[in-house]
Design an enzyme around this catalytic site. Structure first.
Site, PDB file in Angstrom:
ATOM      1  N   TRP A  58       0.948  -1.231  -0.212  1.00 23.42           N
ATOM      2  CA  TRP A  58      -0.137   0.045   0.013  1.00 23.42           C
ATOM      3  C   TRP A  58       1.038   1.140   0.031  1.00 23.42           C
ATOM      4  O   TRP A  58       0.312   2.372  -0.041  1.00 23.42           O
ATOM      5  CB  TRP A  58      -0.869   0.042   1.071  1.00 23.42           C
ATOM      6  N   LYS A  59       2.299   1.075   0.549  1.00 18.46           N
ATOM      7  CA  LYS A  59       3.143   2.210   0.347  1.00 18.46           C
ATOM      8  C   LYS A  59       2.225   3.273   1.462  1.00 18.46           C
ATOM      9  O   LYS A  59       2.038   2.921   2.221  1.00 18.46           O
ATOM     10  CB  LYS A  59       3.339   2.923  -0.955  1.00 18.46           C
ATOM     11  N   GLY A  95       4.694   2.287 -10.872  1.00 13.76           N
ATOM     12  CA  GLY A  95       3.654   3.332 -10.915  1.00 13.76           C
ATOM     13  C   GLY A  95       3.683   4.087 -12.148  1.00 13.76           C
ATOM     14  O   GLY A  95       3.172   5.382 -12.166  1.00 13.76           O
ATOM     15  N   GLY A 152       1.367  -2.550  -6.504  1.00 11.59           N
ATOM     16  CA  GLY A 152       1.285  -1.413  -5.574  1.00 11.59           C
ATOM     17  C   GLY A 152       0.003  -0.606  -5.636  1.00 11.59           C
ATOM     18  O   GLY A 152      -0.908  -1.176  -4.967  1.00 11.59           O
ATOM     19  N   GLY A 153      -0.244   0.372  -6.514  1.00 13.50           N
ATOM     20  CA  GLY A 153      -1.625   0.958  -6.830  1.00 13.50           C
ATOM     21  C   GLY A 153      -2.675  -0.035  -6.873  1.00 13.50           C
ATOM     22  O   GLY A 153      -3.896   0.406  -6.284  1.00 13.50           O
TER      23      GLY A 153
HETATM   24  P1  13P Z   1       2.697  -0.363  -8.772  1.00  9.77           P
HETATM   25  O1  13P Z   1       2.148  -1.390  -8.921  1.00  9.77           O
HETATM   26  O2  13P Z   1       1.978   0.961  -8.247  1.00  9.77           O
HETATM   27  O3  13P Z   1       3.505  -0.002 -10.020  1.00  9.77           O
HETATM   28  O4  13P Z   1       3.974  -0.248  -7.553  1.00  9.77           O
HETATM   29  C1  13P Z   1       4.790  -1.530  -7.635  1.00  9.77           C
HETATM   30  C2  13P Z   1       5.491  -1.475  -6.435  1.00  9.77           C
HETATM   31  O5  13P Z   1       6.387  -0.628  -6.209  1.00  9.77           O
HETATM   32  C3  13P Z   1       5.253  -2.554  -5.346  1.00  9.77           C
HETATM   33  O6  13P Z   1       6.066  -2.569  -4.562  1.00  9.77           O
END
Ligand code: 13P
Length: 248
Positions: free
Chosen positions: A9-10, A169, A229-230
């Site tokens: 989720w960052k 991202g 991520g997203g």
């Molecule tokens: P995204 O899926 O948003 O590109 O991010 C990938 C990521 O850094 C997962 O750790």
């Protein structure tokens, strides 16, 4: 081992995001599923642990300090993550390596800390656009593997995530051929370093994984899971990605 579908989720998610994890846990209850992991901000771990308890969903942290405790303002130890309900921790994410100048040696120390606390580590590696364009991709990956993965890594305590920085991202996913080529290289290097123990360590791909490309990526040769991520922030998207996993 089962494929691992992990969500990072960052720095996203307030308490209201619990509704997404409730939806995820409910949808997966009683189903044959791959291993499913959500790594929310550490502030949410306690709030989510009851939600996932009766479900196949596990929780993880996004980074940890190498020490168990001490004068390190703002840092979180692996023991604290474990105490809060985590079973995994991501270490060496490119955003940590860039934002916090974490070296491969520090990443290896964090992986050791994870094991000390009883957590499994997801160790991230990946090249930049410029490194790939100048033909240095394999050198960069080899140095990260050699420096970030401690010798005691096993399939039980470690997964390795290949996350090309140019695909994170950006909406720009690596092609199936790019992923297969990188994973074959990484697997060979890990086996050269760890011997038989390296053979079963899961290799995840990360970088703009979404419902529309997850199935193809999860069926690519040498891919044992994804780090998302997203598209892990919304239960509906994350569930669609989980649906793309191989279950054999
Ligand atoms: P995204 O899926 O948003 O590109 O991010 C990938 C990521 O850094 C997962 O750790």
């Amino acid at each position: 081992m089962k494929q691992l579908i992990a969500g990072n989720w960052k720095m996203n998610g307030l308490l209201a995001a619990k509704a997404e994890v409730v939806a995820l846990a409910n949808a997966l209850k009683g189903r044959a599923v791959p291993e499913v992991l959500v790594c929310p901000p550490a502030t949410l771990l306690r709030a989510l642990i009851d939600t996932v308890e009766q479900s196949p969903v596990r929780l993880g942290g996004q980074s940890c300090h190498a020490k168990e405790s001490g004068a390190h303002t703002g840092d979180i130890s692996a023991e604290m993550l474990k105490d809060a309900g985590a079973s995994y921790v991501i270490v060496g994410h490119s955003e940590r390596r860039t934002d916090h100048k974490e070296s491969s040696a520090e990443v290896a120390a964090q992986a050791n800390a994870a094991w000390r606390a009883g957590l499994a580590a997801i160790i991230c590696i990946g090249e930049t656009d410029a490194e790939r364009a100048s033909g240095r991709m394999q050198d960069v990956l080899a140095a990260q593997i050699d420096g970030s993965i401690p010798a005691a890594a096993t399939a039980q305590n470690t997964a390795v995530a290949y996350e090309p920085i140019w695909a994170i991202g950006t909406g720009k996913t690596a092609s199936r051929a790019d992923i297969e080529e990188a994973h074959a290289f990484i697997r060979a290097r890990i086996e050269a370093k760890l011997g038989a123990a390296g053979r079963a360590i899961r290799l995840l791909y990360g970088g703009s994984v979404k419902p529309s490309n997850a199935k193809e990526i999860l069926h690519a040769k040498g891919v044992d899971g994804v780090l998302v991520g997203g598209a892990s922030l919304k239960a509906s998207d994350f569930l669609a990605i989980i649906d793309g996993a191989k279950l054999d």
